[in-house]
Scaffold this motif. Structure first.
Motif, PDB file in Angstrom:
ATOM      1  N   ASN A  73       8.114  -5.071  -1.054  1.00  0.00           N
ATOM      2  CA  ASN A  73       7.456  -5.862  -2.101  1.00  0.00           C
ATOM      3  C   ASN A  73       7.125  -7.284  -1.648  1.00  0.00           C
ATOM      4  O   ASN A  73       6.380  -7.997  -2.327  1.00  0.00           O
ATOM      5  CB  ASN A  73       8.363  -5.942  -3.338  1.00  0.00           C
ATOM      6  CG  ASN A  73       8.514  -4.588  -4.017  1.00  0.00           C
ATOM      7  OD1 ASN A  73       7.608  -3.762  -3.993  1.00  0.00           O
ATOM      8  ND2 ASN A  73       9.681  -4.353  -4.622  1.00  0.00           N
ATOM      9  N   ASP A  74       7.649  -7.691  -0.515  1.00  0.00           N
ATOM     10  CA  ASP A  74       7.425  -9.042  -0.007  1.00  0.00           C
ATOM     11  C   ASP A  74       5.986  -9.163   0.511  1.00  0.00           C
ATOM     12  O   ASP A  74       5.583  -8.425   1.415  1.00  0.00           O
ATOM     13  CB  ASP A  74       8.420  -9.315   1.119  1.00  0.00           C
ATOM     14  CG  ASP A  74       8.350 -10.757   1.628  1.00  0.00           C
ATOM     15  OD1 ASP A  74       7.411 -11.485   1.259  1.00  0.00           O
ATOM     16  OD2 ASP A  74       9.244 -11.135   2.409  1.00  0.00           O
ATOM     17  N   ARG A 105       3.554   5.821  -2.930  1.00  0.00           N
ATOM     18  CA  ARG A 105       4.735   4.950  -2.766  1.00  0.00           C
ATOM     19  C   ARG A 105       6.040   5.710  -2.945  1.00  0.00           C
ATOM     20  O   ARG A 105       6.968   5.558  -2.138  1.00  0.00           O
ATOM     21  CB  ARG A 105       4.663   3.787  -3.757  1.00  0.00           C
ATOM     22  CG  ARG A 105       5.842   2.819  -3.616  1.00  0.00           C
ATOM     23  CD  ARG A 105       5.837   1.755  -4.704  1.00  0.00           C
ATOM     24  NE  ARG A 105       7.024   0.927  -4.647  1.00  0.00           N
ATOM     25  CZ  ARG A 105       7.075  -0.301  -4.131  1.00  0.00           C
ATOM     26  NH1 ARG A 105       5.987  -0.851  -3.644  1.00  0.00           N
ATOM     27  NH2 ARG A 105       8.201  -0.982  -4.125  1.00  0.00           N
ATOM     28  N   GLU A 135      13.268  -2.020  -0.340  1.00  0.00           N
ATOM     29  CA  GLU A 135      12.399  -2.299  -1.489  1.00  0.00           C
ATOM     30  C   GLU A 135      11.992  -3.762  -1.519  1.00  0.00           C
ATOM     31  O   GLU A 135      10.825  -4.088  -1.799  1.00  0.00           O
ATOM     32  CB  GLU A 135      13.124  -1.919  -2.788  1.00  0.00           C
ATOM     33  CG  GLU A 135      13.362  -0.441  -2.984  1.00  0.00           C
ATOM     34  CD  GLU A 135      12.198   0.263  -3.653  1.00  0.00           C
ATOM     35  OE1 GLU A 135      11.115  -0.352  -3.779  1.00  0.00           O
ATOM     36  OE2 GLU A 135      12.371   1.423  -4.062  1.00  0.00           O
TER      37      GLU A 135
END
Length: 227
Positions: free
Chosen positions: A175-176, A153, A171
């Motif tokens: 992260n969604d 990552r 970001e």
């Protein structure tokens, strides 16, 4: 000729006939094998459903309005074979830019530690118009991160920074859960149309069964364009 000699000749002739007949029957019973280099399917291949191969939100690396030919690739950024095919696909994209639509579909292999993550990174980059740039970056750097058993990552986030993305948005998109869901939807479609490994190409709806080389794909494209 002596009696024993005649008997021996008869026995030999009988053996030759029997063996010859056995060989002939074996050849007739066995399916014919394709010649070396023959990569065409033995019979007609059913086309995959068009709505599963190219959805309204599918990513088109090259989009030709009303294109006569569409080449769909299901790929995995951690797949070495996909990386090997990448230069050929890019060369063909350049040569057929005004004639062929090239579609990218994600198909991350579960056994590849960073396959889903790398595809999700590319998808997140697409939210800022940088899908193609990130797609290229993944393949060009695959030797650095591929086959690693730890999450990459931080490296991928660095790619986004290098490409000048809005990092807060990137970001958030990364992260969604919806971003990963979008990747997995591609993989589900691939599995439904029979994708079992990567890269897998579909040319005008039919699975390409030849070699994923520049020459192999070019020949297939030219054949479709000539129809």
């Amino acid at each position: 000729m002596s009696k024993n000699a005649r008997i021996s000749l008869i026995i030999i002739a009988t053996v030759v006939v029997v063996v010859g007949g056995f060989i002939l029957l074996s050849r007739l019973a066995s399916p014919s094998q394709p010649q070396a280099g023959n990569t065409k399917a033995a019979g007609p291949v059913a086309a995959a459903p068009a709505d599963l191969l190219v959805r309204p939100d599918s990513h088109k690396l090259t989009d030709v309005p009303n294109a006569k030919v569409t080449l769909v690739e299901f790929l995995d950024f951690e797949c070495e074979s996909c990386r090997a095919a990448y230069p050929s696909v890019e060369r063909l994209r350049s040569e057929y830019a005004d004639r062929v639509t090239f579609v990218l579909r994600y198909f991350p292999i579960p056994s590849h530690r960073n396959a889903e993550l790398s595809a999700t990174v590319v998808e997140a980059a697409s939210r800022q118009g940088k899908l193609e740039a990130m797609y290229k970056r993944m393949y060009e750097t695959q030797a650095e991160w591929g086959e690693k058993q730890v999450e990459q990552r931080d490296l991928f986030v660095g790619f986004a920074r290098d490409l000048g993305l809005d990092m807060a948005k990137f970001e958030a998109d990364l992260n969604d859960p919806a971003t990963l869901e979008r990747v997995l939807k591609d993989r589900k479609d691939g599995a439904t149309v029979g994708v079992q490994g990567t890269p897998t190409f579909f040319l005008n709806g039919t699975k390409f069964t030849g070699r994923a080389s520049y020459e192999g794909l070019k020949e297939a494209l030219d054949q479709e364009l000539a129809k």
